[in-house]
Design a protein around this motif. Structure first.
Motif, short mmCIF file in Angstrom:
data_model
loop_
_atom_site.label_atom_id
_atom_site.label_comp_id
_atom_site.label_asym_id
_atom_site.label_seq_id
_atom_site.Cartn_x
_atom_site.Cartn_y
_atom_site.Cartn_z
N GLY B 20 0.81 -1.22 0.00
CA GLY B 20 0.00 0.00 0.00
C GLY B 20 0.84 1.26 0.00
N GLU B 21 0.18 2.35 0.44
CA GLU B 21 0.78 3.68 0.39
C GLU B 21 2.00 3.80 1.32
OE1 GLU B 21 0.15 5.70 -1.77
OE2 GLU B 21 0.82 7.67 -1.08
N SER B 22 1.89 3.29 2.55
CA SER B 22 3.01 3.41 3.49
C SER B 22 4.23 2.69 2.96
CB SER B 22 2.63 2.81 4.85
OG SER B 22 1.60 3.53 5.44
N SER B 23 4.00 1.56 2.34
CA SER B 23 5.11 0.78 1.79
C SER B 23 5.82 1.60 0.71
CB SER B 23 4.58 -0.52 1.21
OG SER B 23 5.63 -1.27 0.67
N LYS B 25 5.81 4.83 0.31
CA LYS B 25 6.46 6.01 0.89
C LYS B 25 7.74 5.62 1.62
CE LYS B 25 3.73 9.45 -0.21
NZ LYS B 25 2.36 9.56 0.30
N ALA B 26 7.72 4.47 2.27
CA ALA B 26 8.93 4.02 3.00
C ALA B 26 10.09 3.81 2.03
CB ALA B 26 8.63 2.73 3.77
N VAL B 27 9.78 3.28 0.88
CA VAL B 27 10.82 3.08 -0.14
C VAL B 27 11.28 4.44 -0.67
CG1 VAL B 27 11.30 2.11 -2.43
CG2 VAL B 27 9.95 0.79 -0.78
N GLU B 28 10.33 5.30 -0.91
CA GLU B 28 10.62 6.62 -1.49
C GLU B 28 11.51 7.46 -0.57
OE1 GLU B 28 6.98 8.05 -3.91
OE2 GLU B 28 7.37 9.56 -2.37
N THR B 29 11.24 7.40 0.73
CA THR B 29 11.97 8.26 1.68
C THR B 29 13.26 7.62 2.17
OG1 THR B 29 10.69 7.31 3.50
CG2 THR B 29 9.88 9.37 2.56
N GLY B 30 13.54 6.40 1.77
CA GLY B 30 14.78 5.76 2.20
C GLY B 30 14.65 5.07 3.55
N LEU B 31 13.43 5.01 4.06
CA LEU B 31 13.23 4.33 5.34
C LEU B 31 13.31 2.81 5.17
CD1 LEU B 31 12.53 4.68 8.29
CD2 LEU B 31 10.14 4.93 7.68
N ALA B 32 12.93 2.34 4.01
CA ALA B 32 13.05 0.90 3.73
C ALA B 32 14.50 0.56 3.43
CB ALA B 32 12.17 0.54 2.54
N SER B 33 14.94 -0.58 3.92
CA SER B 33 16.31 -1.05 3.70
C SER B 33 17.33 0.01 4.08
CB SER B 33 16.52 -1.46 2.24
OG SER B 33 15.61 -2.45 1.88
N ALA B 34 17.07 0.72 5.16
CA ALA B 34 17.96 1.80 5.59
C ALA B 34 19.15 1.26 6.37
CB ALA B 34 17.17 2.78 6.46
N GLU B 35 20.10 2.17 6.66
CA GLU B 35 21.22 1.78 7.53
C GLU B 35 20.79 2.01 8.96
OE1 GLU B 35 25.76 3.13 8.51
OE2 GLU B 35 24.85 3.84 6.65
N TRP B 36 21.02 1.02 9.83
CA TRP B 36 20.55 1.10 11.21
C TRP B 36 21.70 1.39 12.16
CZ3 TRP B 36 15.52 -0.32 13.28
CH2 TRP B 36 14.55 -0.46 12.28
N TYR B 37 21.33 1.94 13.32
CA TYR B 37 22.33 2.20 14.35
C TYR B 37 22.86 0.89 14.94
CZ TYR B 37 24.48 3.53 18.71
OH TYR B 37 25.38 3.66 19.73
N HIS B 38 24.15 0.85 15.16
CA HIS B 38 24.77 -0.29 15.85
C HIS B 38 25.69 0.22 16.93
CE1 HIS B 38 23.71 -2.39 12.08
NE2 HIS B 38 23.54 -3.41 12.88
N ILE B 148 9.65 -2.95 12.32
CA ILE B 148 8.56 -2.03 12.72
C ILE B 148 8.52 -0.79 11.82
CG2 ILE B 148 7.33 -1.07 14.72
CD1 ILE B 148 7.97 -4.01 15.03
N ILE B 149 8.81 -1.00 10.56
CA ILE B 149 8.58 0.04 9.56
C ILE B 149 7.20 -0.23 8.96
CG2 ILE B 149 9.35 1.11 7.41
CD1 ILE B 149 11.37 1.46 9.70
N VAL B 150 6.29 0.71 9.14
CA VAL B 150 4.91 0.50 8.70
C VAL B 150 4.86 0.34 7.18
CG1 VAL B 150 2.61 1.55 8.61
CG2 VAL B 150 4.02 1.79 10.66
N GLY B 151 4.19 -0.72 6.76
CA GLY B 151 4.07 -0.99 5.33
C GLY B 151 5.19 -1.86 4.78
N GLU B 196 2.25 -11.93 0.16
CA GLU B 196 3.32 -12.94 0.30
C GLU B 196 4.29 -12.85 -0.87
OE1 GLU B 196 0.35 -16.00 2.70
OE2 GLU B 196 0.64 -16.22 0.54
N LYS B 197 3.74 -12.61 -2.04
CA LYS B 197 4.62 -12.49 -3.22
C LYS B 197 5.50 -11.25 -3.14
CE LYS B 197 1.62 -14.96 -6.45
NZ LYS B 197 0.58 -14.79 -7.49
N SER B 198 5.09 -10.25 -2.31
CA SER B 198 5.88 -9.02 -2.23
C SER B 198 7.20 -9.25 -1.49
CB SER B 198 5.08 -7.91 -1.55
OG SER B 198 5.03 -8.09 -0.15
#
Lengths: 104, 369
Positions: B20-23, B25-38, B148-151, B196-198
């Motif tokens: 959906g839309e959140s998914s 947007k998450a890709v668009e804003t770089g929130l998806a597959s982002a670099e995380w704090y370690h 816990i990234i929505v979408g 599931e295919k996504s």
């Protein structure tokens, strides 16, 4: 045209370990196997582009630190989900205590 | 007050669909597959912690199977009397709850050093949980990429605003059962759906369908045996423990992320570590050290307490008990009923590196206002 690039000193890599090597805007992983041989692959996991140099080397296997995807770093072969695409490997030679990688 | 409760000023309606839309947007804003704090850990130390061995998991698996077998024998022997209840109580938790942590650890491939041992236990535990082993391997990979990234995260247990009745029903196992079993039948006879295919690559689709067919075949055989014997006993042993034994899995698992921030890329903000009693830790295979697990998923379960000692200076103070954690969560859930942007912001100790804006200040436009 491919050329041999100095990646690191032999002692920079522990046995059964891996380090990161960046060159010309690309990132590579340099491995030292338990039987003291050196290998090189692309530095990023083919699944989610995570640096393999933060992963774990076990025998012939490099395990990605993010999702535990496994590759044979000697052949580049993906060893099952979640990695499906093989890693690119590069020829390596050791000269005068330096590890050289053929890139190109 | 140890923790600070935070509410954003604008109201967001979350779209949890993975397509959906959140998914998008998450890709668009770089929130998806982002670099995380370690947390910084010297390579030598983390390498030592990541080392695999078969010993601890073989020991724990032998104990686990022996306890399952013993409680099953007791349950069968006393079947028809009230004496079977305590045996099925134990059997249910071992079958319906411990299987989750075994599924999880073996899915990561960190329980055993030997690959086939991980695979065998993974398949058995997946069956116990009514989880398609192929599908869930991929959904869990996504959970680690986009926690816990929505979408994006397919494993968000409690969405906002929280449905408290649904949360309560989770403890009965009925909700999971209602979702899992029909899901297996649908996959076996119809195939995978779009969500599931996504997250499952095309080359794995057939494998997922075959796995579903095996599970379904065993359940049909179990039902046939129950009908033939005119007894519930076969179903008490196979299938129903997913309902009556899953309460411990839910009790411990819900605490992993509930009430904490979403759409952030720092596990210290969206994940919880809780100190637990030794029995729960055996059932849960140390996944109570959950911030540690998410930051360093390659560290086996038996090394997590050592990892915790090494990095706790950089993490929020753990909840001292399960009870304490739920007491903390309850007011947050109640407030989220009215303000779904409300969450619990974990306070860091003075020794920790502060939260960095670039790690938790992503702005995801609302899917709907």
């Amino acid at each position: 045209m491919s050329e041999w690039i100095e990646a690191c000193e032999v002692d920079d890599v522990d046995e059964e370990d891996v380090i990161r090597f960046d060159h010309a805007g690309k990132t590579f992983a340099i491995y030292r196997s338990p039987d003291d041989e050196f290998f090189a692959t692309d530095g990023l996991c083919t699944h989610e582009k995570v640096h393999l140099a933060d992963g774990l080397v076990m025998d012939d296997i490099i395990e990605c630190p993010k999702h535990n995807g496994r590759f044979n770093y000697k052949t580049g072969a993906a060893k099952g989900a979640p990695v499906c695409v093989n890693l690119q490997t590069y020829p390596v030679k050791v000269e005068s205590g330096k590890v050289l990688v053929q890139i190109g | 007050m140890e923790n600070e409760m935070t509410a954003a000023t604008s109201k967001t309606v979350r779209d949890y669909s993975l397509v959906g839309e959140s998914s998008r947007k998450a890709v668009e804003t770089g929130l998806a597959s982002a670099e995380w704090y370690h947390t910084d850990v010297p390579r030598k130390a983390i390498k030592e912690l990541m080392q695999r061995s078969d010993g601890p998991a073989i020991r724990d698996t032998v104990i686990w199977f022996a306890a399952i077998l013993a409680s099953a024998v007791g349950g069968i022997y006393f079947w028809g009397t009230w004496w079977c209840v305590p045996f099925f109580f134990v059997y249910g938790v071992l079958y319906g709850s411990s299987s989750d942590s075994r599924w999880h650890e073996c899915g990561h491939g960190t329980a055993f050093r030997t690959r086939w041992m991980n695979d065998v236990v993974y398949q058995i535990a997946s069956f116990m949980l009514m989880r398609n082993p192929t599908q869930w391997r991929w959904s869990h990979a996504r959970h680690h990429t986009d926690t816990i990234i929505v979408g994006r995260d397919a494993e968000i247990a409690v969405m906002r605003p929280p449905d408290l009745l649904k949360v309560a029903l989770m403890f009965t196992g009925l909700l999971d059962f209602r979702y899992s079993l029909p899901g297996l039948f649908r996959q076996a006879f119809v195939g995978l759906n779009d969500e599931e295919k996504s997250y499952i690559p095309e080359m794995e689709h057939y494998k997922a369908v075959v796995a579903a067919r095996w599970h379904v075949a065993i359940y049909i055989a179990t039902v046939a045996l129950a009908v033939y014997l005119r007894s519930w006993l076969p179903l008490m042993l196979i299938g129903l423990p997913r309902i009556y034994g899953s309460w411990h899995m839910v009790m411990t698992g819900l605490l992993q992320h509930i009430g904490l921030a979403d759409n952030v890329v720092d596990h210290r903000l969206n994940t919880r570590t809780v100190y637990m009693n030794p029995i729960s830790r055996f059932i849960y295979w140390n996944m109570n050290y959950h911030v540690e697990h998410h930051m360093f998923p390659m560290v086996p379960y038996h090394a997590l307490p050592r990892l915790h000692e090494m990095i706790k200076h950089d993490l929020p103070t753990p909840n001292p008990s399960i009870w304490h954690a739920y007491k903390e969560v309850w007011p947050v859930l109640k407030k989220q009923l009215r303000y779904e942007d409300f969450y619990l912001k974990r306070e860091l100790p003075p020794t920790a590196k502060p939260y960095r804006d670039e790690y938790h200040n992503f702005v995801i436009p609302a899917a709907a206002e």
